[in-house]
Design a protein around this motif. Structure first.
Motif, short mmCIF file in Angstrom:
data_model
loop_
_atom_site.label_atom_id
_atom_site.label_comp_id
_atom_site.label_asym_id
_atom_site.label_seq_id
_atom_site.Cartn_x
_atom_site.Cartn_y
_atom_site.Cartn_z
N GLU A 122 0.80 -1.22 0.00
CA GLU A 122 0.00 0.00 0.00
C GLU A 122 0.84 1.28 0.00
OE1 GLU A 122 -3.11 0.00 2.90
OE2 GLU A 122 -3.90 -1.93 2.20
N MET A 123 2.15 1.13 -0.05
CA MET A 123 3.00 2.32 -0.05
C MET A 123 2.76 3.16 -1.30
SD MET A 123 6.70 1.01 1.25
CE MET A 123 6.95 0.54 2.93
N PRO A 124 2.85 4.48 -1.13
CA PRO A 124 2.76 5.35 -2.31
C PRO A 124 4.04 5.25 -3.13
CG PRO A 124 3.29 6.65 -0.38
CD PRO A 124 3.03 5.24 0.10
N ARG A 125 4.05 5.88 -4.28
CA ARG A 125 5.26 5.88 -5.11
C ARG A 125 6.41 6.56 -4.39
NH1 ARG A 125 4.10 6.33 -11.48
NH2 ARG A 125 2.32 4.93 -11.50
N TRP A 126 7.58 6.00 -4.55
CA TRP A 126 8.80 6.54 -4.00
C TRP A 126 9.48 7.40 -5.05
CZ3 TRP A 126 12.11 3.72 -0.01
CH2 TRP A 126 11.34 2.91 0.82
N LYS A 127 10.47 8.16 -4.63
CA LYS A 127 11.37 8.82 -5.57
C LYS A 127 12.37 7.74 -5.99
CE LYS A 127 14.42 12.78 -5.95
NZ LYS A 127 15.06 13.87 -5.22
N ALA A 128 12.48 7.50 -7.29
CA ALA A 128 13.29 6.39 -7.80
C ALA A 128 14.78 6.57 -7.50
CB ALA A 128 13.08 6.24 -9.30
N GLY A 129 15.47 5.44 -7.40
CA GLY A 129 16.92 5.45 -7.26
C GLY A 129 17.57 5.80 -8.59
N ARG A 130 18.84 6.19 -8.54
CA ARG A 130 19.53 6.61 -9.76
C ARG A 130 20.96 6.08 -9.79
NH1 ARG A 130 16.89 9.80 -12.83
NH2 ARG A 130 15.16 11.01 -12.08
N VAL A 131 21.38 5.75 -10.99
CA VAL A 131 22.79 5.49 -11.28
C VAL A 131 23.13 6.51 -12.35
CG1 VAL A 131 24.44 3.88 -12.28
CG2 VAL A 131 22.72 3.05 -10.67
N GLY A 132 24.03 7.42 -11.99
CA GLY A 132 24.29 8.55 -12.88
C GLY A 132 23.02 9.39 -12.97
N ARG A 133 22.59 9.67 -14.19
CA ARG A 133 21.35 10.44 -14.38
C ARG A 133 20.14 9.55 -14.66
NH1 ARG A 133 22.66 15.67 -17.99
NH2 ARG A 133 23.18 16.96 -16.19
N ASN A 134 20.37 8.25 -14.70
CA ASN A 134 19.31 7.32 -15.08
C ASN A 134 18.59 6.76 -13.86
OD1 ASN A 134 20.08 7.55 -17.80
ND2 ASN A 134 21.66 6.00 -17.50
N ALA A 135 17.27 6.76 -13.91
CA ALA A 135 16.47 6.09 -12.89
C ALA A 135 16.62 4.59 -13.08
CB ALA A 135 15.01 6.50 -13.01
N VAL A 136 16.81 3.88 -11.97
CA VAL A 136 16.98 2.42 -12.03
C VAL A 136 16.09 1.76 -10.99
CG1 VAL A 136 19.37 2.50 -12.89
CG2 VAL A 136 18.95 2.47 -10.43
#
Length: 148
Positions: A122-136
């Motif tokens: 039920e968690m809301p969306r998180w801020k995505a992790g990043r490697v460099g400038r790319n969301a991973v």
């Protein structure tokens, strides 16, 4: 002499590049839960191996408040006075959605394990992790405690 020195320098630079590249490739592969086609694969990085780690809205304080407000002590476990900690893993996708929730170590009572998985789902969306400038996609591990 210069040729030997140059070869040594090339070897050292190559070795550093290989070691650096292997550190960047620390990931596991899993089935993409959002794919509409057969078993599309997506790279999933471990939490400690990304440049920017995923973040729950409101940070750690927001995450703890969410768990406290969402968690419901299962009646069966409450009546039996069962306590424990459920260790779960899940993936934060490139879009911040939570998926692939698993119990790594249960609390010894299936109702507590199911409740921990429900809370995470039920968690809301998180801020995505990043490697460099790319969301991973990033694999996270979270303990959820049940205390009377």
């Amino acid at each position: 002499m210069f040729k030997s020195l140059r070869l040594d320098l090339v070897f050292i630079v190559t070795l550093m590049a290989v070691l650096g590249a292997s550190a960047q490739v620390r990931h596991v592969t899993t089935v993409d839960p959002y794919a509409r086609s057969k078993a599309a694969m997506v790279e999933v990085y471990e939490f400690d191996w990304v440049d920017v780690q995923p973040e729950f809205p409101g940070g750690e304080h927001g995450l703890m408040n969410f768990i406290i407000e969402t968690r419901v002590y299962p009646r069966v476990a409450y009546d039996r006075k069962i306590q424990g900690r459920v260790l779960c893993s899940f993936i934060i996708g490139t879009d911040g959605r939570v998926s692939n929730i698993r119990v790594i170590r249960g609390a010894g009572d299936e109702s507590l394990n199911r409740e921990a998985m429900r809370v995470i789902s039920e968690m809301p969306r998180w801020k995505a992790g990043r490697v460099g400038r790319n969301a991973v996609a990033v694999r996270c591990i979270l303990p959820i405690s049940f205390r009377l």
